[in-house]
Design a protein around this motif. Structure first.
Motif, PDB file in Angstrom:
ATOM      1  N   ALA A   1      12.248  52.439  70.352  1.00  0.00           N
ATOM      2  CA  ALA A   1      13.438  52.945  70.542  1.00  0.00           C
ATOM      3  C   ALA A   1      13.162  51.673  72.497  1.00  0.00           C
ATOM      4  N   TYR A   2      11.921  52.302  73.247  1.00  0.00           N
ATOM      5  CA  TYR A   2      11.802  51.647  74.301  1.00  0.00           C
ATOM      6  C   TYR A   2      11.709  50.739  74.192  1.00  0.00           C
ATOM      7  N   GLU A   3      11.293  50.123  73.101  1.00  0.00           N
ATOM      8  CA  GLU A   3      11.440  48.299  72.795  1.00  0.00           C
ATOM      9  C   GLU A   3      12.804  47.880  72.512  1.00  0.00           C
ATOM     10  N   ASN A   4      13.977  48.590  71.762  1.00  0.00           N
ATOM     11  CA  ASN A   4      14.679  47.817  72.414  1.00  0.00           C
ATOM     12  C   ASN A   4      16.034  48.387  73.333  1.00  0.00           C
ATOM     13  N   ALA A   5      15.361  49.232  74.019  1.00  0.00           N
ATOM     14  CA  ALA A   5      16.211  49.419  75.274  1.00  0.00           C
ATOM     15  C   ALA A   5      15.293  48.639  76.302  1.00  0.00           C
TER      16      ALA A   5
ATOM     17  N   PRO B   1       4.229  71.118  63.306  1.00  0.00           N
ATOM     18  CA  PRO B   1       2.604  70.202  63.929  1.00  0.00           C
ATOM     19  C   PRO B   1       1.996  69.802  62.142  1.00  0.00           C
ATOM     20  N   GLY B   2       2.329  68.257  63.605  1.00  0.00           N
ATOM     21  CA  GLY B   2       1.914  67.597  61.291  1.00  0.00           C
ATOM     22  C   GLY B   2       2.953  66.746  61.003  1.00  0.00           C
ATOM     23  N   THR B   3       3.713  66.318  61.754  1.00  0.00           N
ATOM     24  CA  THR B   3       4.992  65.920  61.604  1.00  0.00           C
ATOM     25  C   THR B   3       5.577  64.979  62.627  1.00  0.00           C
ATOM     26  N   ALA B   4       4.992  64.889  63.734  1.00  0.00           N
ATOM     27  CA  ALA B   4       5.067  64.230  64.656  1.00  0.00           C
ATOM     28  C   ALA B   4       4.594  62.891  64.829  1.00  0.00           C
ATOM     29  N   ASP B   5       4.226  62.330  64.545  1.00  0.00           N
ATOM     30  CA  ASP B   5       3.075  61.144  64.099  1.00  0.00           C
ATOM     31  C   ASP B   5       4.825  59.767  64.102  1.00  0.00           C
ATOM     32  N   PRO B   6       5.406  60.291  62.799  1.00  0.00           N
ATOM     33  CA  PRO B   6       6.896  59.563  62.753  1.00  0.00           C
ATOM     34  C   PRO B   6       7.515  59.805  64.649  1.00  0.00           C
ATOM     35  N   MET B   7       7.934  60.687  65.029  1.00  0.00           N
ATOM     36  CA  MET B   7       9.033  60.757  66.480  1.00  0.00           C
ATOM     37  C   MET B   7       8.313  59.767  66.868  1.00  0.00           C
ATOM     38  N   VAL B   8       6.504  59.895  67.144  1.00  0.00           N
ATOM     39  CA  VAL B   8       6.360  58.578  68.321  1.00  0.00           C
ATOM     40  C   VAL B   8       6.415  57.548  67.975  1.00  0.00           C
ATOM     41  N   ALA B   9       6.290  56.994  66.402  1.00  0.00           N
ATOM     42  CA  ALA B   9       6.680  55.896  66.842  1.00  0.00           C
ATOM     43  C   ALA B   9       8.457  55.004  66.870  1.00  0.00           C
ATOM     44  N   ALA B  10       9.008  56.094  66.171  1.00  0.00           N
ATOM     45  CA  ALA B  10      10.576  56.436  66.432  1.00  0.00           C
ATOM     46  C   ALA B  10      10.400  55.478  67.818  1.00  0.00           C
ATOM     47  N   ASN B  11       9.761  56.900  69.204  1.00  0.00           N
ATOM     48  CA  ASN B  11       9.803  56.457  71.178  1.00  0.00           C
ATOM     49  C   ASN B  11       9.659  54.800  70.907  1.00  0.00           C
ATOM     50  N   ARG B  12       9.004  54.423  70.498  1.00  0.00           N
ATOM     51  CA  ARG B  12       8.067  52.734  70.338  1.00  0.00           C
ATOM     52  C   ARG B  12       9.101  52.500  70.224  1.00  0.00           C
TER      53      ARG B  12
ATOM     54  N   ALA C   1      16.445  47.921  80.044  1.00  0.00           N
ATOM     55  CA  ALA C   1      15.568  49.682  80.878  1.00  0.00           C
ATOM     56  C   ALA C   1      14.323  49.689  81.111  1.00  0.00           C
ATOM     57  N   VAL C   2      13.666  50.764  81.923  1.00  0.00           N
ATOM     58  CA  VAL C   2      12.841  51.425  82.127  1.00  0.00           C
ATOM     59  C   VAL C   2      12.321  52.775  81.500  1.00  0.00           C
ATOM     60  N   ALA C   3      11.064  52.511  81.666  1.00  0.00           N
ATOM     61  CA  ALA C   3      10.680  54.749  80.461  1.00  0.00           C
ATOM     62  C   ALA C   3      10.663  55.088  82.454  1.00  0.00           C
ATOM     63  N   TYR C   4      10.859  56.018  82.122  1.00  0.00           N
ATOM     64  CA  TYR C   4      10.080  57.648  82.930  1.00  0.00           C
ATOM     65  C   TYR C   4       9.196  57.927  82.704  1.00  0.00           C
ATOM     66  N   PRO C   5       7.656  57.610  83.285  1.00  0.00           N
ATOM     67  CA  PRO C   5       6.498  57.364  82.236  1.00  0.00           C
ATOM     68  C   PRO C   5       6.038  58.810  82.429  1.00  0.00           C
ATOM     69  N   ALA C   6       7.117  59.764  81.598  1.00  0.00           N
ATOM     70  CA  ALA C   6       6.162  61.176  80.979  1.00  0.00           C
ATOM     71  C   ALA C   6       6.615  61.307  79.733  1.00  0.00           C
ATOM     72  N   ASN C   7       6.392  60.223  78.967  1.00  0.00           N
ATOM     73  CA  ASN C   7       6.420  60.178  77.620  1.00  0.00           C
ATOM     74  C   ASN C   7       5.153  60.808  76.769  1.00  0.00           C
TER      75      ASN C   7
END
Length: 448
Positions: free
Chosen positions: A392-396, A379-390, A401-407
């Motif tokens: 990674a998504y842009e790079n892919a 708890p309280g540590t997820a924001d950087p992970m969501v930013a990393a997801n973004r 690549a496309v998103a499988y939209p359950a993210n």
């Protein structure tokens, strides 16, 4: 008059507004977005869903349907509106021939329990069976049999829905076909699913599970590509796993399953011919045990409390020709280092010709790969992970690549238009016709 006043004017005796109920409806499995509704409504029939949507539409009141509550980033929430808790719409049956009728609030584990006594099962099941029927159909649904049978949604023969305009419609490919295809893998943008008729196939008594281990990614992907295209296994998935040595690298595991009845077990030599794995393991399991195998993990995670922590998951579909580059980039990215100790990486092939729902987006090419980065955050540590997801998504995405939209992935209206590409017009037309007030699916952020 406020949104709250308008809602309560019509539903004050039906809406559950207890604080603990609102808190539950304001969160989802992702535990990353909190969007409290004004109230929760528990319809017991299609008429109840119709009345809610017919009232909410002209007043612009957001509505979200919820059963299992397994969205990742607020997609199943309705800030300041109504959450339709569909869990009382959970009837299953009858099983007739090769089909079964299922209400949208039923869980997939209950569907399987109802069909197995007839020796039948849905052609494709997701790995986790605790999700609701309607939610999985709205995303599409991928599983180990998708290389053969496509999406979970591709096994739907008929739908009973209520549109955002409050219209109660029974639809199929041949009856209101445009609406039918806008609902399946349509992310809940045009209608609430009330009931689905599913196609069933014979279920085996037993399965043999093969775990095949590879030290390098290229060999792994080559064998996965072969197994997907020759379809020798009924079920095909795979994982990337941290190497057990001190190298900081990764190893790869094909998970392949063959059905059998016991008297004539699979021919291991034939099934494994032509593959280049370094080592292997096999086990025989009952089909029901195998299909519901994640339930034991869920019990452990609930007991430890990790089930209730944030889940900044990311699911991507990668073109075959750039899959190795994208996977290597993510697995060596310091922003995803926590995957080694506190995550699961799924990596397995799909055939685009098997993925039939028109609104389901897929990359170019015959073979594509699902890359699922399943992380749990303190708890309280997820924001950087969501930013990393973004990132990674842009790079892919730049590599096809496309998103499988359950993210757990913030998406702008422009992102969604790029995601749907030539299909955006089809979705927009269906949205305008069937949800003219734009009350459904706001949690996805499409900006209607």
């Amino acid at each position: 008059m406020t949104s709250s006043d308008r809602v309560c004017e019509r539903f004050e005796e039906l809406l559950d507004t207890r604080p603990e109920i609102l808190r539950e409806a304001a969160e989802d499995f992702g535990r990353l977005v909190c969007a409290p509704p004004v109230g929760v409504l528990r319809p017991r029939s299609a008429a109840g869903v119709r009345d809610a949507l017919a009232h909410a539409g002209p007043r612009g009141i957001p509505v979200a349907a919820r059963a299992g509550g397994h969205s990742m980033y607020g997609q199943g929430q309705a800030r300041g509106g109504i959450v339709l808790d569909l869990r009382e719409l959970n009837a299953i049956g009858p099983v007739t021939g090769d089909r079964v009728e299922v209400q949208a609030g039923a869980l997939w584990r209950d569907v399987l329990e109802a069909t197995l006594p007839y020796g039948l099962a849905p052609p494709v099941l997701t790995d986790y069976l605790g999700a609701g029927v309607g939610g999985v159909l709205s995303v599409g649904g991928l599983g180990g049999a998708s290389h053969r049978h496509g999406l979970v949604a591709d096994s739907v023969l008929e739908l009973e829905v209520v549109t955002g305009a409050g219209e109660h419609v029974v639809c199929s490919p041949d009856r209101h076909g445009a609406l039918f295809h806008a609902v399946l893998a349509g992310l809940g943008q045009v209608a609430v699913v009330v009931r689905a008729t599913l196609r069933l196939v014979p279920a085996p008594a037993l399965v043999r599970r093969y775990c095949l281990y590879y030290p390098d990614l290229d060999t792994y992907l080559a064998d996965q590509r072969l197994l997907a295209t020759d379809r020798r296994f009924a079920y095909l998935e795979g994982q990337a796993r941290p190497a057990e040595d001190a190298s900081g690298g990764w190893t790869y595991m094909v998970e392949a399953v063959a059905a059998h009845e016991g008297a004539a077990p699979p021919d291991d030599q034939t099934l494994l011919r032509g593959l280049s794995f370094a080592s292997s393991e096999t086990e025989d399991l009952g089909y029901a045990e195998f299909a519901n195998r994640v339930a034991a993990d869920e019990e452990v995670l609930r007991a430890t409390g990790e089930w209730f922590h944030p889940h900044p998951w990311l699911n991507l579909l990668l073109p075959d020709d750039t899959a190795a580059s994208v996977v290597t980039g993510v697995l060596t990215d310091p922003a995803f280092r926590d995957l080694r100790a506190n995550g699961l990486v799924l990596l397995y092939p799909l055939l685009t010709r098997a993925l039939r729902a028109p609104l389901f987006r897929r990359p170019r090419g015959e073979v594509v790969h699902l890359l699922a980065l399943l992380r749990t955050a303190a708890p309280g540590t997820a924001d950087p992970m969501v930013a990393a997801n973004r990132t990674a998504y842009e790079n892919a995405r730049a590599k096809g690549a496309v998103a499988y939209p359950a993210n757990a992935l913030p998406m702008s209206p422009g992102d969604w238009q790029e995601h749907y590409g030539s299909g955006w017009g089809t979705l927009a037309e269906a949205k305008g016709r069937h949800d003219p007030h734009g009350i459904l699916g706001r949690g996805h952020g499409m900006g209607w």
